[in-house]
Design a protein around this motif. Structure first.
Motif, PDB file in Angstrom:
ATOM      1  N   SER A  33      -3.648  25.878   1.569  1.00 53.30           N
ATOM      2  CA  SER A  33      -4.191  26.960   2.400  1.00 53.30           C
ATOM      3  C   SER A  33      -3.199  27.419   3.474  1.00 53.30           C
ATOM      4  O   SER A  33      -3.487  28.342   4.229  1.00 53.30           O
ATOM      5  CB  SER A  33      -5.514  26.531   3.040  1.00 53.30           C
ATOM      6  N   LYS A  34      -2.039  26.758   3.548  1.00 50.42           N
ATOM      7  CA  LYS A  34      -0.928  27.138   4.415  1.00 50.42           C
ATOM      8  C   LYS A  34      -1.256  27.151   5.910  1.00 50.42           C
ATOM      9  O   LYS A  34      -1.062  28.155   6.586  1.00 50.42           O
ATOM     10  CB  LYS A  34      -0.386  28.514   4.007  1.00 50.42           C
ATOM     11  N   PRO A  35      -1.732  26.031   6.456  1.00 46.22           N
ATOM     12  CA  PRO A  35      -1.859  25.977   7.914  1.00 46.22           C
ATOM     13  C   PRO A  35      -0.464  25.994   8.535  1.00 46.22           C
ATOM     14  O   PRO A  35       0.529  25.770   7.830  1.00 46.22           O
ATOM     15  CB  PRO A  35      -2.551  24.628   8.156  1.00 46.22           C
ATOM     16  N   LYS A  36      -0.386  26.257   9.818  1.00 42.52           N
ATOM     17  CA  LYS A  36       0.920  26.253  10.484  1.00 42.52           C
ATOM     18  C   LYS A  36       1.553  24.874  10.405  1.00 42.52           C
ATOM     19  O   LYS A  36       2.762  24.749  10.261  1.00 42.52           O
ATOM     20  CB  LYS A  36       0.770  26.694  11.943  1.00 42.52           C
ATOM     21  N   ALA A  37       0.733  23.840  10.520  1.00 41.80           N
ATOM     22  CA  ALA A  37       1.226  22.460  10.465  1.00 41.80           C
ATOM     23  C   ALA A  37       0.060  21.533  10.186  1.00 41.80           C
ATOM     24  O   ALA A  37      -1.101  21.915  10.321  1.00 41.80           O
ATOM     25  CB  ALA A  37       1.898  22.075  11.785  1.00 41.80           C
ATOM     26  N   ILE A  38       0.386  20.315   9.784  1.00 41.76           N
ATOM     27  CA  ILE A  38      -0.599  19.242   9.653  1.00 41.76           C
ATOM     28  C   ILE A  38      -0.165  18.124  10.589  1.00 41.76           C
ATOM     29  O   ILE A  38       0.960  17.618  10.480  1.00 41.76           O
ATOM     30  CB  ILE A  38      -0.693  18.728   8.200  1.00 41.76           C
ATOM     31  N   ILE A  39      -1.043  17.794  11.531  1.00 49.84           N
ATOM     32  CA  ILE A  39      -0.795  16.659  12.422  1.00 49.84           C
ATOM     33  C   ILE A  39      -1.501  15.456  11.824  1.00 49.84           C
ATOM     34  O   ILE A  39      -2.732  15.442  11.712  1.00 49.84           O
ATOM     35  CB  ILE A  39      -1.280  16.934  13.856  1.00 49.84           C
ATOM     36  N   LEU A  40      -0.728  14.473  11.422  1.00 49.63           N
ATOM     37  CA  LEU A  40      -1.275  13.260  10.803  1.00 49.63           C
ATOM     38  C   LEU A  40      -1.758  12.332  11.919  1.00 49.63           C
ATOM     39  O   LEU A  40      -1.017  11.531  12.450  1.00 49.63           O
ATOM     40  CB  LEU A  40      -0.207  12.596   9.932  1.00 49.63           C
ATOM     41  N   ARG A  41      -3.033  12.476  12.270  1.00 49.27           N
ATOM     42  CA  ARG A  41      -3.604  11.773  13.424  1.00 49.27           C
ATOM     43  C   ARG A  41      -4.535  10.674  12.926  1.00 49.27           C
ATOM     44  O   ARG A  41      -5.757  10.802  12.956  1.00 49.27           O
ATOM     45  CB  ARG A  41      -4.364  12.777  14.301  1.00 49.27           C
ATOM     46  N   GLU A  42      -3.956   9.602  12.473  1.00 48.19           N
ATOM     47  CA  GLU A  42      -4.746   8.481  11.955  1.00 48.19           C
ATOM     48  C   GLU A  42      -4.562   7.312  12.913  1.00 48.19           C
ATOM     49  O   GLU A  42      -3.774   6.401  12.689  1.00 48.19           O
ATOM     50  CB  GLU A  42      -4.322   8.155  10.524  1.00 48.19           C
ATOM     51  N   LYS A  43      -5.310   7.371  14.013  1.00 43.93           N
ATOM     52  CA  LYS A  43      -5.088   6.497  15.161  1.00 43.93           C
ATOM     53  C   LYS A  43      -5.404   5.027  14.909  1.00 43.93           C
ATOM     54  O   LYS A  43      -4.933   4.165  15.637  1.00 43.93           O
ATOM     55  CB  LYS A  43      -5.913   7.002  16.351  1.00 43.93           C
ATOM     56  N   ASP A  44      -6.186   4.733  13.889  1.00 45.26           N
ATOM     57  CA  ASP A  44      -6.590   3.347  13.651  1.00 45.26           C
ATOM     58  C   ASP A  44      -5.549   2.554  12.866  1.00 45.26           C
ATOM     59  O   ASP A  44      -5.664   1.340  12.731  1.00 45.26           O
ATOM     60  CB  ASP A  44      -7.930   3.309  12.914  1.00 45.26           C
ATOM     61  N   LEU A  45      -4.528   3.216  12.355  1.00 44.43           N
ATOM     62  CA  LEU A  45      -3.540   2.532  11.515  1.00 44.43           C
ATOM     63  C   LEU A  45      -2.440   1.881  12.344  1.00 44.43           C
ATOM     64  O   LEU A  45      -2.012   2.424  13.366  1.00 44.43           O
ATOM     65  CB  LEU A  45      -2.893   3.527  10.547  1.00 44.43           C
ATOM     66  N   SER A  46      -1.962   0.742  11.866  1.00 43.87           N
ATOM     67  CA  SER A  46      -0.777   0.120  12.471  1.00 43.87           C
ATOM     68  C   SER A  46       0.421   1.016  12.162  1.00 43.87           C
ATOM     69  O   SER A  46       0.352   1.893  11.287  1.00 43.87           O
ATOM     70  CB  SER A  46      -0.545  -1.269  11.886  1.00 43.87           C
TER      71      SER A  46
END
Length: 194
Positions: A33-46
């Motif tokens: 869908s071509k967003p400007k960016a994807i912020i990979l916000r997976e805060k629970d991961l080491s």
């Protein structure tokens, strides 16, 4: 100010726990869908778990020409030549030398003072919020569009609104001077892609 900035209207913030399908399938649909960016916000991961996931997400983003922005892992962002987004208080602890190695650098801001600090730290964009009431911040009223407009008037870098953002609210967000908005559930649960 750095050369590489975010100027398109929508940024996807990830939360794999909201997905009703395999996360990487969802990422591919979002990237299409071509967003400007994807912020990979997976805060629970080491950090090591985060890196393993980022390695799987990166080729999907690359395939569709969508920048992948790491969240809260400056060393990984630098090592992998990715953008970085952090809470302002965390970004302040990153060395100036390291901040200067990152082409797309953003921080979460909740006041004009925060925004000024983010610019001082070298941010190329900021995320301002939360603007509307949202389930992510239950019981905490949104700061509203007057807050967003005031903040946009005080900064010279792109501002992206977060908190209760939907496609129907984008015209109002843009009219406040924002470059665009950030969505989590709309992307992770599929509404934006229907």
């Amino acid at each position: 100010m750095k050369n590489e900035q975010l100027t398109q209207p929508l940024i996807c913030i990830t939360n794999r726990k909201l997905c009703q399908e395999p996360f990487l399938n969802r990422i591919e649909n979002v990237a299409k869908s071509k967003p400007k960016a994807i912020i990979l916000r997976e805060k629970d991961l080491s950090e090591s778990e985060y890196e393993k996931l980022a390695i799987k997400v990166e080729p999907i983003c690359d395939m569709y020409g969508v920048p992948l922005i790491y969240h809260n892992h400056p060393e990984l962002a630098i090592a992998n030549n990715k953008g970085l987004h952090m809470p302002l208080s965390a970004l302040e602890k990153v060395s100036r030398a390291d901040r200067q190695k990152i082409k797309i650098l953003g921080a979460s801001c909740h006041s004009t003072e925060d925004a000024a600090k983010a610019i001082q730290l070298g941010c190329t964009y900021i995320i301002a919020g939360h603007i509307y009431d949202t389930d992510c911040k239950k019981g905490i009223p949104g700061r509203g569009t007057d807050f967003l407009k005031n903040l946009c008037e005080h900064v010279h870098i792109p501002v992206y609104a977060i908190g209760g953002i939907t496609p129907s609210k984008m015209p109002e967000i843009i009219s406040c001077g924002a470059a665009g908005g950030c969505m989590m559930s709309g992307y992770m649960q599929g509404e934006i892609l229907k």
